[in-house]
Design a protein around this motif. Sequence first.
Motif, PDB file in Angstrom:
ATOM      1  N   LEU A 335       0.918  -1.078   0.147  1.00  0.00           N
ATOM      2  CA  LEU A 335      -0.020  -0.182  -0.038  1.00  0.00           C
ATOM      3  C   LEU A 335       0.939   1.440   0.086  1.00  0.00           C
ATOM      4  N   ILE A 336       2.044   1.026   0.653  1.00  0.00           N
ATOM      5  CA  ILE A 336       2.847   2.396   0.720  1.00  0.00           C
ATOM      6  C   ILE A 336       4.026   2.206   0.009  1.00  0.00           C
ATOM      7  N   LYS A 337       4.417   1.634  -0.573  1.00  0.00           N
ATOM      8  CA  LYS A 337       5.837   1.220  -1.459  1.00  0.00           C
ATOM      9  C   LYS A 337       6.105   2.351  -2.408  1.00  0.00           C
ATOM     10  N   ASN A 338       5.087   2.870  -2.761  1.00  0.00           N
ATOM     11  CA  ASN A 338       5.238   3.862  -4.199  1.00  0.00           C
ATOM     12  C   ASN A 338       5.742   5.501  -3.212  1.00  0.00           C
ATOM     13  N   HIS A 339       5.102   5.717  -1.987  1.00  0.00           N
ATOM     14  CA  HIS A 339       5.482   6.706  -1.150  1.00  0.00           C
ATOM     15  C   HIS A 339       6.115   6.602   0.292  1.00  0.00           C
ATOM     16  N   ILE A 340       6.918   5.483   0.232  1.00  0.00           N
ATOM     17  CA  ILE A 340       7.263   4.941   1.573  1.00  0.00           C
ATOM     18  C   ILE A 340       8.513   5.998   1.922  1.00  0.00           C
ATOM     19  N   ASP A 341       9.255   6.667   0.952  1.00  0.00           N
ATOM     20  CA  ASP A 341      10.369   7.605   1.432  1.00  0.00           C
ATOM     21  C   ASP A 341       9.877   8.917   1.841  1.00  0.00           C
ATOM     22  N   LYS A 342       8.560   9.273   1.753  1.00  0.00           N
ATOM     23  CA  LYS A 342       8.020  10.377   2.388  1.00  0.00           C
ATOM     24  C   LYS A 342       7.873  10.326   3.891  1.00  0.00           C
ATOM     25  N   PRO A 343       8.295  11.550   4.713  1.00  0.00           N
ATOM     26  CA  PRO A 343       8.521  11.581   5.997  1.00  0.00           C
ATOM     27  C   PRO A 343       7.170  11.555   6.566  1.00  0.00           C
ATOM     28  N   LEU A 344       7.063  11.037   7.727  1.00  0.00           N
ATOM     29  CA  LEU A 344       5.908  11.223   8.472  1.00  0.00           C
ATOM     30  C   LEU A 344       5.766  12.706   9.339  1.00  0.00           C
ATOM     31  N   VAL A 345       4.422  12.881   8.750  1.00  0.00           N
ATOM     32  CA  VAL A 345       4.228  14.349   9.488  1.00  0.00           C
ATOM     33  C   VAL A 345       3.494  14.120  11.009  1.00  0.00           C
ATOM     34  N   ILE A 346       3.799  14.869  12.029  1.00  0.00           N
ATOM     35  CA  ILE A 346       3.512  14.740  13.334  1.00  0.00           C
ATOM     36  C   ILE A 346       3.557  15.927  14.081  1.00  0.00           C
ATOM     37  N   VAL A 347       2.725  15.992  15.139  1.00  0.00           N
ATOM     38  CA  VAL A 347       2.586  17.098  15.802  1.00  0.00           C
ATOM     39  C   VAL A 347       3.010  16.582  17.467  1.00  0.00           C
ATOM     40  N   ARG A 348       3.467  17.361  18.424  1.00  0.00           N
ATOM     41  CA  ARG A 348       3.597  17.138  19.755  1.00  0.00           C
ATOM     42  C   ARG A 348       2.615  17.679  20.741  1.00  0.00           C
ATOM     43  N   THR A 349       2.515  16.918  21.884  1.00  0.00           N
ATOM     44  CA  THR A 349       1.601  17.167  22.566  1.00  0.00           C
ATOM     45  C   THR A 349       1.254  18.608  23.057  1.00  0.00           C
ATOM     46  N   GLU A 350       2.467  19.215  23.209  1.00  0.00           N
ATOM     47  CA  GLU A 350       2.460  20.619  23.573  1.00  0.00           C
ATOM     48  C   GLU A 350       2.319  21.706  22.917  1.00  0.00           C
ATOM     49  N   GLU A 351       2.373  21.147  21.375  1.00  0.00           N
ATOM     50  CA  GLU A 351       2.241  22.202  20.405  1.00  0.00           C
ATOM     51  C   GLU A 351       0.700  22.669  20.270  1.00  0.00           C
ATOM     52  N   LEU A 352       0.358  23.777  19.714  1.00  0.00           N
ATOM     53  CA  LEU A 352      -0.911  23.991  19.599  1.00  0.00           C
ATOM     54  C   LEU A 352      -1.660  23.734  18.414  1.00  0.00           C
ATOM     55  N   ALA A 353      -3.083  23.866  18.407  1.00  0.00           N
ATOM     56  CA  ALA A 353      -3.788  23.424  17.271  1.00  0.00           C
ATOM     57  C   ALA A 353      -3.465  23.957  16.116  1.00  0.00           C
ATOM     58  N   SER A 354      -3.182  25.568  16.172  1.00  0.00           N
ATOM     59  CA  SER A 354      -2.753  26.031  14.971  1.00  0.00           C
ATOM     60  C   SER A 354      -1.767  25.503  14.356  1.00  0.00           C
ATOM     61  N   HIS A 355      -0.473  24.862  15.135  1.00  0.00           N
ATOM     62  CA  HIS A 355       0.376  24.327  14.394  1.00  0.00           C
ATOM     63  C   HIS A 355      -0.053  22.920  13.511  1.00  0.00           C
ATOM     64  N   ASP A 397      -5.277  28.106  19.837  1.00  0.00           N
ATOM     65  CA  ASP A 397      -4.387  28.422  20.783  1.00  0.00           C
ATOM     66  C   ASP A 397      -4.456  27.220  21.942  1.00  0.00           C
ATOM     67  N   THR A 398      -5.171  26.369  21.413  1.00  0.00           N
ATOM     68  CA  THR A 398      -5.307  25.279  22.461  1.00  0.00           C
ATOM     69  C   THR A 398      -4.303  24.158  22.209  1.00  0.00           C
ATOM     70  N   PRO A 399      -3.767  23.621  23.274  1.00  0.00           N
ATOM     71  CA  PRO A 399      -2.724  22.615  23.133  1.00  0.00           C
ATOM     72  C   PRO A 399      -3.245  21.247  22.491  1.00  0.00           C
ATOM     73  N   ILE A 400      -2.501  20.706  21.752  1.00  0.00           N
ATOM     74  CA  ILE A 400      -2.538  19.392  21.018  1.00  0.00           C
ATOM     75  C   ILE A 400      -3.287  18.287  21.890  1.00  0.00           C
ATOM     76  N   LYS A 401      -2.503  18.115  23.132  1.00  0.00           N
ATOM     77  CA  LYS A 401      -3.030  17.503  24.249  1.00  0.00           C
ATOM     78  C   LYS A 401      -4.360  17.427  24.781  1.00  0.00           C
ATOM     79  N   ASP A 402      -4.862  18.424  24.614  1.00  0.00           N
ATOM     80  CA  ASP A 402      -6.339  18.645  25.063  1.00  0.00           C
ATOM     81  C   ASP A 402      -7.450  18.367  24.034  1.00  0.00           C
ATOM     82  N   ILE A 403      -7.110  18.261  23.016  1.00  0.00           N
ATOM     83  CA  ILE A 403      -8.130  17.747  21.963  1.00  0.00           C
ATOM     84  C   ILE A 403      -7.797  16.448  21.185  1.00  0.00           C
TER      85      ILE A 403
END
Length: 453
Positions: A335-355, A397-403
């Motif tokens: 399923l992923i072999k044709n785009h396996i090299d693309k980096p995984l997009v993530i967010v951290r718990t303390e970042e904001l929803a806007s991020h 402005d809400t932290p990611i961990k809250d939603i």
Amino acid sequence: MNYAKNILETIGNTPLVQLNKIVKDLPCKVFAKVEYFNPGHSCKDRMALQMVEDAETDGRLQPGGTIIEGTSGNTGMGLALAAIVKGYKLICVITDKQSKEKMDILRAVGAKVVVCPTDVEPTDPRSYYSVSKRLAEETPNSWYVNQYDNPSNAKANYEQTGPEIWNQTNGEITHFIVGVGTGGTISGVGKYLKEQKPDVKIWGVDTYGSVFKKYHETGIFDENEVYSYVTEGIGEDILPKNVDFSVIDHFTKVTDKDAAVFCRKLALEEGIFVGMSSGSAIKGLLQMKDQLKPTDVVVVLFHDSGSRYIGKIFNDDWMRERGYLEEEIVTAHDLIKNHIDKPLVIVRTEELASHAIDRMRKYKISQIPVIDTNGFVGSLEDVDLFNAFVNNSNVADTPIKDIMRKPYPIVSLQTTVEDVAKLITKDNNAVLVDLGNGKHHIITKYDIINNIK
């Protein structure tokens, strides 16, 4: 010396070639009328020249005039050859679904190309029908060709293609099959062949999104059957006057995918490099194999050259994007072999929803895994952000961990597609794949849907 006085004199007398591997399951002999041997590399050279010469004869086309036509590309090429030799200007109006190669070729032979949207009604002022007519009204000393309703279209095939096929088969032809667009080829050839042998069968190939098959069977023009499709050169959302339904015995419809797949098969199995409508034609014939017997002699017409579809049908990425490549999808890795090299997009718990919103917008994604120093601890989806906004307009402005919601399940590269699919539910729209060395990739429900055959 034996030579042609100009390129127009080389039009016609294309070869009849026996097909072998691709028709091995048919009980009879099958021959292809390979029209890319015309100088403009399609069957449209014949009728383009006929239409120009008939317009010259009756005065519709005057010296130094401008030829204007709506075309899927091949008729435009035939008209361009005639315009060059005879000294006319040419404006081709083309839809945006046509291959870039067709547009580039038309410009290369001196045509002005006007591109119109595909997915509009024929009566819409933006449609290539409407734009062609408007340009003809606005351009001095111009002639609007209108290949759909121009009787010279069918006349060319009645006087040329039909007799060629009859002579090449020594009158033994029992079936003629061809994709139907403007209708000139099937109507002209069909009329001629039936005059020679009334019981010869004329089969038309239609595409899904076109009105021909149902109209032929019921007399009903069903607008619900009209929708956009990928196949070029066949099918219509109108009823051209050149389609003589009385000479057509039967229609079959072929999907875009089958047209593309069998176009490639013709190249790989027969060495015949043709366009998508030819893939439709051969697949249409195979769909009707139960109506054939050992004594039959079938001729299928191949419209044009595959050189006009290098960026589409013969491009693996284009085919893969539409799910046309016949690749076996068994595991998560598939399923992923044709785009396996693309980096995984993530967010951290303390970042904001806007991020998270910024990353979703930037990467055009709807799901993001959430991490902290311990690894994956949650996930965030566009619906979570929407629901949070409904409750609090200052959600940015809400932290990611809250939603965030619970983390996505993690599977191995060898997990079957069926097991991956079971993990995706209405409350969980993605799965993470462990690539090893601390790296992960994401699979969404759309990855699975895009690989449904």
